[in-house]
Design a protein around this motif. Structure first.
Motif, short mmCIF file in Angstrom:
data_model
loop_
_atom_site.label_atom_id
_atom_site.label_comp_id
_atom_site.label_asym_id
_atom_site.label_seq_id
_atom_site.Cartn_x
_atom_site.Cartn_y
_atom_site.Cartn_z
N PHE A 115 44.33 26.77 42.98
CA PHE A 115 45.50 25.95 43.31
C PHE A 115 45.57 25.87 44.83
O PHE A 115 45.46 26.90 45.51
CB PHE A 115 46.75 26.61 42.70
N ILE A 137 45.29 29.73 35.83
CA ILE A 137 44.48 29.73 37.06
C ILE A 137 43.77 31.08 37.18
O ILE A 137 44.11 32.03 36.49
CB ILE A 137 45.30 29.44 38.35
N ARG A 189 39.83 28.13 37.81
CA ARG A 189 40.78 27.13 38.33
C ARG A 189 41.56 27.75 39.48
O ARG A 189 42.06 28.88 39.37
CB ARG A 189 41.74 26.65 37.23
N THR A 213 52.03 27.68 37.25
CA THR A 213 50.67 28.23 37.23
C THR A 213 50.74 29.70 36.81
O THR A 213 51.67 30.41 37.17
CB THR A 213 50.00 28.12 38.62
N ASP A 263 48.32 33.18 36.48
CA ASP A 263 47.04 33.82 36.77
C ASP A 263 46.55 34.58 35.53
O ASP A 263 47.18 35.55 35.11
CB ASP A 263 47.22 34.78 37.96
#
Ligand SMILES: Cc1ncc(C[n+]2csc(CCOP(=O)(O)OP(=O)(O)O)c2C)c(N)n1
Ligand SMILES: [Mg+2]
Length: 286
Positions: free
Chosen positions: A162, A241, A160, A209, A211
Protein backbone atom coordinates in the motif's frame (compact mmCIF):
# COMPACT_ATOMS: atom_id res chain seq x y z
CA UNK A 1 27.94 1.42 -20.65
CA UNK A 2 26.06 4.42 -22.04
CA UNK A 3 22.51 4.76 -20.88
CA UNK A 4 19.55 5.20 -23.17
CA UNK A 5 17.37 7.19 -20.83
CA UNK A 6 17.67 10.39 -18.88
CA UNK A 7 14.93 10.35 -16.22
CA UNK A 8 12.39 13.13 -16.71
CA UNK A 9 10.37 14.96 -14.06
CA UNK A 10 7.24 13.15 -13.04
CA UNK A 11 3.94 14.10 -14.65
CA UNK A 12 1.83 12.52 -11.90
CA UNK A 13 -0.64 14.63 -9.90
CA UNK A 14 0.81 15.85 -6.58
CA UNK A 15 -0.16 13.25 -3.96
CA UNK A 16 -0.52 10.33 -6.40
CA UNK A 17 0.17 6.99 -4.72
CA UNK A 18 2.56 6.06 -7.52
CA UNK A 19 5.19 8.42 -6.02
CA UNK A 20 5.51 6.02 -3.08
CA UNK A 21 6.08 3.14 -5.51
CA UNK A 22 8.79 5.13 -7.29
CA UNK A 23 10.61 6.11 -4.10
CA UNK A 24 10.29 2.63 -2.57
CA UNK A 25 11.63 1.09 -5.76
CA UNK A 26 14.61 3.45 -5.82
CA UNK A 27 15.28 2.61 -2.19
CA UNK A 28 14.97 -1.16 -2.77
CA UNK A 29 17.37 -0.94 -5.73
CA UNK A 30 19.90 1.04 -3.73
CA UNK A 31 19.71 -1.34 -0.76
CA UNK A 32 20.11 -4.38 -3.02
CA UNK A 33 22.90 -2.57 -4.89
CA UNK A 34 21.33 -3.22 -8.29
CA UNK A 35 23.27 -1.47 -11.01
CA UNK A 36 21.12 0.64 -13.30
CA UNK A 37 22.62 -0.96 -16.40
CA UNK A 38 21.44 -4.39 -15.21
CA UNK A 39 17.83 -3.31 -14.74
CA UNK A 40 15.19 -3.11 -17.46
CA UNK A 41 11.75 -1.73 -16.74
CA UNK A 42 8.91 -2.61 -19.07
CA UNK A 43 5.75 -0.66 -18.46
CA UNK A 44 2.14 -0.64 -19.55
CA UNK A 45 -0.02 2.19 -20.79
CA UNK A 46 -1.52 4.36 -18.03
CA UNK A 47 -0.38 6.93 -15.49
CA UNK A 48 1.40 4.13 -13.61
CA UNK A 49 3.33 3.10 -16.74
CA UNK A 50 5.08 6.47 -16.64
CA UNK A 51 7.27 5.18 -13.81
CA UNK A 52 9.84 3.90 -16.28
CA UNK A 53 10.47 7.44 -17.56
CA UNK A 54 11.29 8.67 -14.08
CA UNK A 55 13.95 6.04 -13.36
CA UNK A 56 17.58 5.89 -14.43
CA UNK A 57 17.76 2.51 -16.16
CA UNK A 58 16.90 0.84 -19.43
CA UNK A 59 13.22 0.80 -20.18
CA UNK A 60 10.52 0.10 -22.70
CA UNK A 61 6.96 1.35 -22.81
CA UNK A 62 4.98 -1.58 -24.19
CA UNK A 63 1.57 -1.79 -25.83
CA UNK A 64 -1.45 -1.55 -23.53
CA UNK A 65 -1.81 -4.85 -21.65
CA UNK A 66 1.10 -6.45 -23.47
CA UNK A 67 4.01 -5.60 -21.20
CA UNK A 68 4.36 -9.14 -19.86
CA UNK A 69 5.11 -10.73 -23.23
CA UNK A 70 7.74 -8.04 -23.82
CA UNK A 71 9.24 -8.58 -20.36
CA UNK A 72 9.24 -12.36 -20.94
CA UNK A 73 11.14 -11.87 -24.20
CA UNK A 74 13.77 -9.68 -22.54
CA UNK A 75 14.26 -12.14 -19.68
CA UNK A 76 14.64 -15.05 -22.11
CA UNK A 77 17.10 -13.13 -24.27
CA UNK A 78 19.27 -12.22 -21.28
CA UNK A 79 18.31 -13.99 -18.02
CA UNK A 80 21.06 -12.17 -16.11
CA UNK A 81 19.08 -8.92 -16.27
CA UNK A 82 16.71 -7.87 -13.53
CA UNK A 83 13.44 -7.29 -15.36
CA UNK A 84 10.67 -5.32 -13.72
CA UNK A 85 7.28 -5.01 -15.42
CA UNK A 86 4.99 -2.32 -14.04
CA UNK A 87 1.57 -0.99 -14.95
CA UNK A 88 -1.96 -0.29 -13.81
CA UNK A 89 -5.01 -2.34 -12.85
CA UNK A 90 -6.67 -1.64 -16.20
CA UNK A 91 -3.57 -2.65 -18.10
CA UNK A 92 -3.20 -5.84 -16.02
CA UNK A 93 -6.71 -7.07 -15.36
CA UNK A 94 -8.75 -5.70 -18.30
CA UNK A 95 -6.94 -5.67 -21.65
CA UNK A 96 -4.00 -7.63 -20.19
CA UNK A 97 -5.93 -10.29 -18.26
CA UNK A 98 -5.07 -13.20 -20.59
CA UNK A 99 -1.38 -12.33 -20.57
CA UNK A 100 -1.46 -11.86 -16.78
CA UNK A 101 -2.86 -15.34 -16.12
CA UNK A 102 -0.59 -17.14 -18.57
CA UNK A 103 2.55 -15.33 -17.42
CA UNK A 104 1.72 -16.32 -13.83
CA UNK A 105 1.28 -19.90 -15.04
CA UNK A 106 4.68 -19.82 -16.80
CA UNK A 107 6.44 -18.47 -13.72
CA UNK A 108 8.87 -16.29 -15.69
CA UNK A 109 11.56 -14.77 -13.44
CA UNK A 110 10.41 -11.17 -13.57
CA UNK A 111 8.94 -8.80 -11.00
CA UNK A 112 5.45 -7.62 -11.87
CA UNK A 113 4.21 -4.53 -10.05
CA UNK A 114 0.57 -3.60 -10.57
CA UNK A 115 -0.32 -0.15 -9.27
CA UNK A 116 -3.99 -0.60 -8.43
CA UNK A 117 -6.00 2.61 -8.05
CA UNK A 118 -9.31 0.90 -8.87
CA UNK A 119 -9.78 3.12 -11.92
CA UNK A 120 -8.42 4.03 -15.36
CA UNK A 121 -6.49 7.08 -14.18
CA UNK A 122 -4.94 8.23 -17.44
CA UNK A 123 -8.24 8.26 -19.32
CA UNK A 124 -9.89 10.21 -16.48
CA UNK A 125 -11.53 7.91 -14.02
CA UNK A 126 -13.61 5.20 -15.68
CA UNK A 127 -14.32 1.98 -13.72
CA UNK A 128 -11.71 -0.77 -14.01
CA UNK A 129 -12.01 -4.49 -13.14
CA UNK A 130 -11.02 -3.69 -9.53
CA UNK A 131 -13.54 -0.84 -9.07
CA UNK A 132 -16.15 -1.31 -6.41
CA UNK A 133 -19.74 -1.73 -7.41
CA UNK A 134 -21.27 1.76 -7.40
CA UNK A 135 -18.10 3.60 -8.53
CA UNK A 136 -18.98 5.84 -11.49
CA UNK A 137 -22.08 3.82 -12.32
CA UNK A 138 -20.25 0.49 -12.14
CA UNK A 139 -22.66 -2.42 -11.55
CA UNK A 140 -20.05 -5.18 -11.64
CA UNK A 141 -18.23 -6.83 -8.73
CA UNK A 142 -14.47 -6.24 -8.32
CA UNK A 143 -11.72 -8.71 -9.19
CA UNK A 144 -9.11 -9.59 -6.58
CA UNK A 145 -5.79 -10.41 -8.20
CA UNK A 146 -4.09 -11.95 -5.16
CA UNK A 147 -6.88 -14.51 -4.79
CA UNK A 148 -6.78 -15.25 -8.53
CA UNK A 149 -2.98 -15.61 -8.43
CA UNK A 150 -3.28 -18.06 -5.52
CA UNK A 151 -5.59 -20.16 -7.68
CA UNK A 152 -2.86 -20.50 -10.33
CA UNK A 153 -0.89 -23.36 -8.80
CA UNK A 154 2.36 -22.46 -10.57
CA UNK A 155 2.69 -19.10 -8.77
CA UNK A 156 5.64 -18.70 -6.43
CA UNK A 157 5.41 -15.15 -5.03
CA UNK A 158 2.27 -13.13 -4.31
CA UNK A 159 2.19 -9.95 -2.24
CA UNK A 160 0.26 -6.72 -1.83
CA UNK A 161 1.58 -3.41 -0.58
CA UNK A 162 0.00 0.00 0.00
CA UNK A 163 1.45 3.38 -0.96
CA UNK A 164 0.42 4.61 2.50
CA UNK A 165 2.86 2.08 4.04
CA UNK A 166 6.16 2.79 2.25
CA UNK A 167 8.41 0.83 4.63
CA UNK A 168 6.42 -2.36 4.14
CA UNK A 169 6.34 -1.64 0.40
CA UNK A 170 10.13 -1.27 0.18
CA UNK A 171 10.53 -4.52 2.07
CA UNK A 172 8.12 -6.37 -0.25
CA UNK A 173 9.85 -4.93 -3.31
CA UNK A 174 13.22 -6.15 -2.05
CA UNK A 175 11.83 -9.63 -1.44
CA UNK A 176 10.18 -9.65 -4.88
CA UNK A 177 13.36 -8.59 -6.69
CA UNK A 178 15.41 -11.19 -4.83
CA UNK A 179 12.88 -13.92 -5.61
CA UNK A 180 13.11 -13.23 -9.35
CA UNK A 181 16.90 -12.83 -9.25
CA UNK A 182 17.32 -16.17 -7.50
CA UNK A 183 15.62 -17.96 -10.40
CA UNK A 184 12.57 -18.96 -8.37
CA UNK A 185 10.14 -17.38 -10.80
CA UNK A 186 7.68 -14.53 -11.12
CA UNK A 187 7.19 -12.17 -8.20
CA UNK A 188 3.75 -10.59 -8.36
CA UNK A 189 3.33 -7.49 -6.23
CA UNK A 190 0.13 -5.50 -6.37
CA UNK A 191 0.34 -2.06 -4.79
CA UNK A 192 -2.78 -0.23 -3.61
CA UNK A 193 -1.85 3.15 -5.05
CA UNK A 194 -4.59 5.78 -4.76
CA UNK A 195 -5.54 8.14 -7.58
CA UNK A 196 -6.17 11.37 -5.68
CA UNK A 197 -7.85 13.01 -8.69
CA UNK A 198 -10.44 10.43 -9.75
CA UNK A 199 -10.67 7.92 -6.89
CA UNK A 200 -9.14 9.13 -3.64
CA UNK A 201 -9.05 6.02 -1.47
CA UNK A 202 -6.22 6.97 0.94
CA UNK A 203 -8.48 7.33 3.98
CA UNK A 204 -10.57 4.24 3.21
CA UNK A 205 -7.54 2.06 2.54
CA UNK A 206 -5.89 3.13 5.79
CA UNK A 207 -9.01 1.78 7.52
CA UNK A 208 -9.67 -1.43 5.59
CA UNK A 209 -6.22 -2.80 4.73
CA UNK A 210 -5.35 -5.80 6.85
CA UNK A 211 -1.84 -7.18 7.21
CA UNK A 212 -2.10 -10.95 6.71
CA UNK A 213 1.03 -11.53 8.77
CA UNK A 214 -1.06 -10.64 11.83
CA UNK A 215 -3.26 -13.70 11.33
CA UNK A 216 -2.62 -16.40 13.89
CA UNK A 217 -2.40 -19.22 11.36
CA UNK A 218 -0.36 -17.15 8.85
CA UNK A 219 1.99 -19.33 6.83
CA UNK A 220 3.09 -17.90 3.46
CA UNK A 221 4.35 -21.32 2.32
CA UNK A 222 0.93 -22.92 2.69
CA UNK A 223 -1.26 -22.14 -0.34
CA UNK A 224 -4.45 -23.68 1.06
CA UNK A 225 -4.18 -21.71 4.26
CA UNK A 226 -3.40 -18.45 2.47
CA UNK A 227 -6.39 -18.91 0.14
CA UNK A 228 -8.54 -19.32 3.21
CA UNK A 229 -7.05 -16.25 4.98
CA UNK A 230 -7.30 -14.12 1.83
CA UNK A 231 -10.95 -15.11 1.31
CA UNK A 232 -11.80 -14.48 4.95
CA UNK A 233 -10.21 -11.01 4.91
CA UNK A 234 -11.93 -10.08 1.63
CA UNK A 235 -15.31 -11.34 2.78
CA UNK A 236 -15.05 -9.21 5.93
CA UNK A 237 -14.78 -6.12 3.68
CA UNK A 238 -11.05 -5.63 4.22
CA UNK A 239 -8.14 -5.84 1.77
CA UNK A 240 -5.29 -8.25 2.51
CA UNK A 241 -1.78 -6.74 2.40
CA UNK A 242 1.67 -8.13 3.14
CA UNK A 243 3.50 -11.19 1.84
CA UNK A 244 0.68 -13.54 0.89
CA UNK A 245 2.46 -16.51 -0.64
CA UNK A 246 5.99 -17.63 -1.42
CA UNK A 247 7.51 -20.93 -2.51
CA UNK A 248 10.71 -22.14 -4.15
CA UNK A 249 9.79 -22.69 -7.79
CA UNK A 250 11.92 -23.13 -10.88
CA UNK A 251 11.62 -20.21 -13.25
CA UNK A 252 10.62 -20.51 -16.89
CA UNK A 253 13.97 -19.17 -18.11
CA UNK A 254 15.84 -21.80 -16.10
CA UNK A 255 13.81 -24.52 -17.80
CA UNK A 256 14.26 -23.03 -21.28
CA UNK A 257 17.90 -21.99 -20.87
CA UNK A 258 19.62 -24.27 -18.36
CA UNK A 259 23.05 -23.07 -19.51
CA UNK A 260 23.37 -19.38 -18.70
CA UNK A 261 26.45 -19.06 -20.92
CA UNK A 262 24.45 -20.20 -23.93
CA UNK A 263 21.64 -17.66 -24.10
CA UNK A 264 20.43 -15.59 -27.06
CA UNK A 265 22.35 -12.52 -25.86
CA UNK A 266 25.60 -14.52 -26.04
CA UNK A 267 24.94 -15.80 -29.54
CA UNK A 268 27.52 -14.75 -32.11
CA UNK A 269 25.58 -12.91 -34.82
CA UNK A 270 28.56 -11.68 -36.83
CA UNK A 271 27.40 -11.75 -40.48
CA UNK A 272 30.75 -12.72 -42.02
CA UNK A 273 31.29 -15.61 -39.61
CA UNK A 274 27.75 -16.88 -39.98
CA UNK A 275 27.17 -16.23 -43.68
CA UNK A 276 26.72 -19.87 -44.63
CA UNK A 277 24.24 -20.44 -41.79
CA UNK A 278 22.26 -17.32 -42.80
CA UNK A 279 22.22 -18.51 -46.43
CA UNK A 280 20.95 -21.91 -45.31
CA UNK A 281 18.13 -20.30 -43.32
CA UNK A 282 17.16 -18.11 -46.31
CA UNK A 283 16.88 -21.14 -48.58
CA UNK A 284 14.14 -22.46 -46.28
CA UNK A 285 11.96 -19.52 -47.39
CA UNK A 286 12.45 -20.08 -51.10
C1 LIG B 1 -5.29 -0.68 -27.13
C2 LIG B 1 -5.67 0.46 -26.24
N1 LIG B 1 -6.91 0.53 -25.74
C3 LIG B 1 -7.25 1.56 -24.93
C4 LIG B 1 -6.36 2.55 -24.64
C5 LIG B 1 -6.78 3.71 -23.78
N2 LIG B 1 -6.21 3.64 -22.46
C6 LIG B 1 -5.05 4.29 -22.15
S1 LIG B 1 -4.59 4.05 -20.56
C7 LIG B 1 -5.97 3.10 -20.26
C8 LIG B 1 -6.24 2.50 -18.90
C9 LIG B 1 -5.37 3.00 -17.83
O1 LIG B 1 -5.75 2.45 -16.60
P1 LIG B 1 -4.71 1.66 -15.73
O2 LIG B 1 -4.07 0.58 -16.48
O3 LIG B 1 -5.42 1.26 -14.47
O4 LIG B 1 -3.57 2.74 -15.43
P2 LIG B 1 -3.62 4.08 -14.53
O5 LIG B 1 -3.70 5.22 -15.48
O6 LIG B 1 -4.81 4.02 -13.64
O7 LIG B 1 -2.33 4.03 -13.78
C10 LIG B 1 -6.76 2.97 -21.40
C11 LIG B 1 -8.02 2.20 -21.45
C12 LIG B 1 -5.05 2.44 -25.19
N3 LIG B 1 -4.10 3.34 -24.92
N4 LIG B 1 -4.74 1.39 -25.98
MG1 LIG C 1 -5.56 2.23 -12.67
Amino acid sequence: MTRVFEPVDSTWCPGCGDFAVLSSLRKAMAELEIKTENLVMVTGIGCSGGIQNFMLNYGYHALHGRLLSTATGIKLANPKLTVIAAGGDGDAYAIGMGHFMHTLRRNVGIVYIVMNNETYGLTKGQPSPTSKSGFEGNIEEPFDATLAALAVRATTFIARGFSGKPDQLTNLLKQAIQHAQQGKGLAFLEVLSPCITFNDTYKLWRQITHDVTEEQDYNPNNRTRMISITLKVLESGRIPIGLIYRSDGVSYEKKVLPNLENTPVNTDIDIKKNLSAYKEILTLFK
